[in-house]
Design a protein around this motif. Sequence first.
Motif, PDB file in Angstrom:
ATOM      1  N   GLU A 268      17.175   4.187  -2.316  1.00  0.00           N
ATOM      2  CA  GLU A 268      16.136   3.192  -2.611  1.00  0.00           C
ATOM      3  C   GLU A 268      15.165   3.028  -1.438  1.00  0.00           C
ATOM      4  OE1 GLU A 268      17.595   0.020  -5.875  1.00  0.00           O
ATOM      5  OE2 GLU A 268      18.543  -0.241  -3.904  1.00  0.00           O
ATOM      6  N   LEU A 269      15.684   3.130  -0.226  1.00  0.00           N
ATOM      7  CA  LEU A 269      14.822   3.052   0.952  1.00  0.00           C
ATOM      8  C   LEU A 269      13.905   4.277   1.009  1.00  0.00           C
ATOM      9  CD1 LEU A 269      13.918   1.910   3.699  1.00  0.00           C
ATOM     10  CD2 LEU A 269      15.915   3.013   4.728  1.00  0.00           C
ATOM     11  N   LYS A 270      14.472   5.448   0.734  1.00  0.00           N
ATOM     12  CA  LYS A 270      13.671   6.682   0.762  1.00  0.00           C
ATOM     13  C   LYS A 270      12.560   6.615  -0.283  1.00  0.00           C
ATOM     14  CE  LYS A 270      14.098  11.726   0.775  1.00  0.00           C
ATOM     15  NZ  LYS A 270      12.908  11.981  -0.048  1.00  0.00           N
ATOM     16  N   LEU A 271      12.891   6.143  -1.470  1.00  0.00           N
ATOM     17  CA  LEU A 271      11.883   6.030  -2.532  1.00  0.00           C
ATOM     18  C   LEU A 271      10.747   5.105  -2.111  1.00  0.00           C
ATOM     19  CD1 LEU A 271      10.803   6.465  -5.392  1.00  0.00           C
ATOM     20  CD2 LEU A 271      12.359   4.655  -6.177  1.00  0.00           C
ATOM     21  N   ALA A 272      11.108   3.936  -1.573  1.00  0.00           N
ATOM     22  CA  ALA A 272      10.076   2.974  -1.149  1.00  0.00           C
ATOM     23  C   ALA A 272       9.172   3.583  -0.084  1.00  0.00           C
ATOM     24  CB  ALA A 272      10.735   1.700  -0.637  1.00  0.00           C
ATOM     25  N   MET A 273       9.768   4.230   0.903  1.00  0.00           N
ATOM     26  CA  MET A 273       8.971   4.822   1.975  1.00  0.00           C
ATOM     27  C   MET A 273       8.102   5.973   1.456  1.00  0.00           C
ATOM     28  SD  MET A 273       9.318   3.115   4.703  1.00  0.00           S
ATOM     29  CE  MET A 273       8.448   4.268   5.757  1.00  0.00           C
ATOM     30  N   ASP A 274       8.639   6.769   0.546  1.00  0.00           N
ATOM     31  CA  ASP A 274       7.862   7.869  -0.012  1.00  0.00           C
ATOM     32  C   ASP A 274       6.674   7.340  -0.817  1.00  0.00           C
ATOM     33  OD1 ASP A 274       9.584   9.616   1.176  1.00  0.00           O
ATOM     34  OD2 ASP A 274      10.670  10.161  -0.673  1.00  0.00           O
ATOM     35  N   GLN A 275       6.879   6.225  -1.505  1.00  0.00           N
ATOM     36  CA  GLN A 275       5.778   5.627  -2.264  1.00  0.00           C
ATOM     37  C   GLN A 275       4.665   5.142  -1.318  1.00  0.00           C
ATOM     38  OE1 GLN A 275       8.309   2.820  -4.387  1.00  0.00           O
ATOM     39  NE2 GLN A 275       7.730   3.747  -6.353  1.00  0.00           N
ATOM     40  N   ILE A 276       5.064   4.492  -0.222  1.00  0.00           N
ATOM     41  CA  ILE A 276       4.062   4.020   0.748  1.00  0.00           C
ATOM     42  C   ILE A 276       3.333   5.213   1.358  1.00  0.00           C
ATOM     43  CG2 ILE A 276       3.733   2.832   2.958  1.00  0.00           C
ATOM     44  CD1 ILE A 276       6.248   1.146   2.266  1.00  0.00           C
ATOM     45  N   ALA A 277       4.108   6.237   1.742  1.00  0.00           N
ATOM     46  CA  ALA A 277       3.510   7.399   2.419  1.00  0.00           C
ATOM     47  C   ALA A 277       2.650   8.226   1.469  1.00  0.00           C
ATOM     48  CB  ALA A 277       4.617   8.266   3.020  1.00  0.00           C
ATOM     49  N   GLY A 278       3.039   8.246   0.185  1.00  0.00           N
ATOM     50  CA  GLY A 278       2.350   9.113  -0.763  1.00  0.00           C
ATOM     51  C   GLY A 278       1.146   8.495  -1.438  1.00  0.00           C
ATOM     52  N   GLY A 279       0.848   7.242  -1.124  1.00  0.00           N
ATOM     53  CA  GLY A 279      -0.340   6.622  -1.693  1.00  0.00           C
ATOM     54  C   GLY A 279      -0.119   5.905  -3.011  1.00  0.00           C
ATOM     55  N   TYR A 280       1.153   5.671  -3.383  1.00  0.00           N
ATOM     56  CA  TYR A 280       1.418   4.946  -4.637  1.00  0.00           C
ATOM     57  C   TYR A 280       0.745   3.580  -4.631  1.00  0.00           C
ATOM     58  CZ  TYR A 280       4.083   3.075  -8.595  1.00  0.00           C
ATOM     59  OH  TYR A 280       4.434   2.525  -9.809  1.00  0.00           O
ATOM     60  N   PHE A 281       0.765   2.937  -3.463  1.00  0.00           N
ATOM     61  CA  PHE A 281       0.164   1.600  -3.371  1.00  0.00           C
ATOM     62  C   PHE A 281      -1.263   1.637  -2.823  1.00  0.00           C
ATOM     63  CE2 PHE A 281       4.793   1.000  -2.992  1.00  0.00           C
ATOM     64  CZ  PHE A 281       4.983   0.196  -4.106  1.00  0.00           C
ATOM     65  N   SER A 282      -1.749   2.835  -2.530  1.00  0.00           N
ATOM     66  CA  SER A 282      -3.141   2.993  -2.060  1.00  0.00           C
ATOM     67  C   SER A 282      -3.729   4.240  -2.702  1.00  0.00           C
ATOM     68  CB  SER A 282      -3.176   3.108  -0.537  1.00  0.00           C
ATOM     69  OG  SER A 282      -2.303   4.144  -0.084  1.00  0.00           O
ATOM     70  N   PRO A 283      -3.878   4.212  -4.043  1.00  0.00           N
ATOM     71  CA  PRO A 283      -4.290   5.427  -4.761  1.00  0.00           C
ATOM     72  C   PRO A 283      -5.647   5.968  -4.338  1.00  0.00           C
ATOM     73  CG  PRO A 283      -4.308   3.475  -6.194  1.00  0.00           C
ATOM     74  CD  PRO A 283      -3.619   3.080  -4.937  1.00  0.00           C
TER      75      PRO A 283
END
Length: 861
Positions: A756-771
Amino acid sequence: MPKPLTDQEKRKQISVRGLAGVENVSDLKTNFNRHLHFTLVKDRNVATKRDYYFALANTVRDHLVGRWIRTQQHYYEKDPKRVYYLSLEFYMGRTLQNTMVNLALENACDEATYQLGLDMEELQDIEEDAGLGNGGSGQENPHLISPSPPLVLSACFLDSMASLGLAAYGYGIRYEFGIFNQKIVNGWQVEEADDWLRYGNPWEKARPEYMRPVHFYGRVEHTPEGVKWVDTQVVLALPYDTPVPGYRNNVVNTMRLWSAKAPCDFNLKDFNVGGYIQAVLDRNLAENISRVLYPNDNFFEGKELRLKQEYFVVAATLQDIVRRFKSSKFGSTEVVRVDLSTLPDKVSGHPAERHPPSPDMGEGKVLTISFYMHLCVLPLSQAWDIVTRTCAYTNHTVLPEALERWPIDLFQNLLPRHLEIIFEINRRHLERIANLYPGDHDRLRRMSLVEEGDQKKINMAHLCIVGSHAVNGVARIHSDIIKATLFKDFYEVDPHKFQNKTNGITPRRWLVMCNPGLAEVIAERIGEDYIRDLGQLKNLLEFVDDDSLIRDIAKVKQENKLKFSAYLEEHYKVKINPNSMFDVQVKRIHEYKRQLLNCLHIITLYNRIKKEPNKNWTPRTIMIGGKAAPGYHTAKLIIRLITAVGDIVNHDEVVGDRLKVIFLENYKVTLAEKIIPASDLSEQISTAGTEASGTGNMKFMLNGALTIGTMDGANVEMAEEAGEENLFIFGMRVDDVDAMDKSGYDAMEYYNRIPELKLAMDQIAGGYFSPDQHDLFKDIVNMLLHHDRFKVFADYEAYIKCQDKVSALYKNPKEWTKMVIHNIAGCGKFSSDRTISQYAREIWGMEPSLERIPAPDDPRQ
């Protein structure tokens, strides 16, 4: 759902706020109209709401004046020892309602304004916050015979000193612009100047007759007649006094704030027209000293203006202290004291070294010590004895970057005489250490007041310790840490100096004023005396299983939540579920306070709800608020991340109202007074060993929020008082953090092990929250994975599990509320009255008193 009562309606029901007598109401209305007419020169046809606020403020102030004069007369006649509380920060918030509460005028004023066709809450909202500090409870300061607290802490301490009948004076700077106003624009923090004085301040009184000169620059001459500091630039310190009323005891103390003024002859060296015009324009250079509060929190910025501000308040204040000391009355005899050797018997100074922005008297304490020496026309050894018996030092931080270290070159240029004095203090200090530890050159280096290196610096904390008779931290764990690490060498030399004084908050502002419904529910069970003696809250434990108390406390919380929900909907255009858990973290934005850990939990919850949308999730509204120092890139990026996550979460139809994320813009005292009574869960999640104490944690606890937190700062003592089983404690302890520092912290190990930590960090790093900008948060990702001093990932797993326990308990309202009662009952220790009583007895040599000063002759008083 029933519509919640307004505060005005509540006040008509409760007793702790004072009765509204017919005579009182009539007098208030008469005086209100008199001030509107004679003070503001308006009538009801043209008056604005701001005029009505000023008329009401002046009316209430009338009830202070007689008490204020009588209190100062009383001190003059009795000649008690006085406490001088110096701070570069006083986060006072608003004054009107606090004054009404302490004078038992609130119900009468409510009724009077109602009869005048005005709305009390509307008038109160017009008052500007006096945001002359960076944060905290409005509470961290220094003492010259006084203590040294932080932000809101300073405000709480002044309230308690007056309520305990101590002859106390707060001294600081009257900043033209206080802590900046925060706007969130496209998710980013934008700063706006806080022009809090633009409409005037009805609570202050200028005292030009007590103006004092403050010297800067120049050079030192050593002559047969003695040392002379010559060719200085003079800036005048103009005092403004604000009354500080105690709680219903007729005591009104004084907070004196200094404003910088250029002397008439400033830079007028030539008389041609061009020179004259430029000289007048250059006056701003001198007056800039009191222009603006430095907005840094927990970070020292070695700017010349900051050092000027520190010296300005110290030099002006100490001249004022000596003036008052010299002209006092003994019984029926008026005398002028000339022997400064008796100063410690009548004056106690307590420097507190807070975060850099507020040297409470800690950082400024260094300057206090050298200035005392400068004032004393005595042999150095005698002057030093006076200084050490008079001064005490409170430390407010263990973060190395927050401690003041002034470059010698800057000191030499700005305060050459004081640098000489500090060098002499250091010589004598090191001579003593060398005698105690012969041949231990490394210890001499560590304990020196002058740090060597590429750029020599004065270590202000070391000077504070050497020049004080007492040194304290502000929570037991913090005081233990400074003895074991930060000031270990000094503790080994002078263990008798070191004490602990756990911080506290004033129950007047932080319960009676901001949460009247809860204050009355408590008073119905145990009486009203708890407002003066918060320890009586333990009597609530007799009712912990009483269904009526459980119901009443839950009802008050729900009313506060409904009211705050309406506020959020109006100001943030976000409709939230008032039955959701209000999960709140409000404080300065800083890596060590770990808003990022909270943010990772939000993302984890979001991902879980998306994965299992049909599960019975506990609904949450997660609110984070606080200001980032304007130059603190990471803190500003943390705000941007929170707002970005909120944008995604709040617009996800699958998530709905089960999870909302709100960043509370422009967090300040007035907003705290709204959000704290409405909160269910208080986030106090700093890395163990980094938060000195905290006072927000105490405010939430007193107002019926449960705490999720680490064993850090005052959380440790809160867990002791309420029972650790009644808090949600998680994560590493101080010993665990120390062990990890030794063995090494590997963030990647947690990242690779916890899905779950890896998923959250990957989302932040991959632009999920900053498309629109995929690498927007790359600096945060890089910091968390490779350079995280505060070990967010190490506590992630324990934090998530603990949050799961929180969610489970929230589904059982009765058990949740019983835990709340245990917490409220355990709050007695965290009154600033207790804190100040300990300072008074154990450091200042004073005895608090609950006696009332006789009322003044004026029947209105």
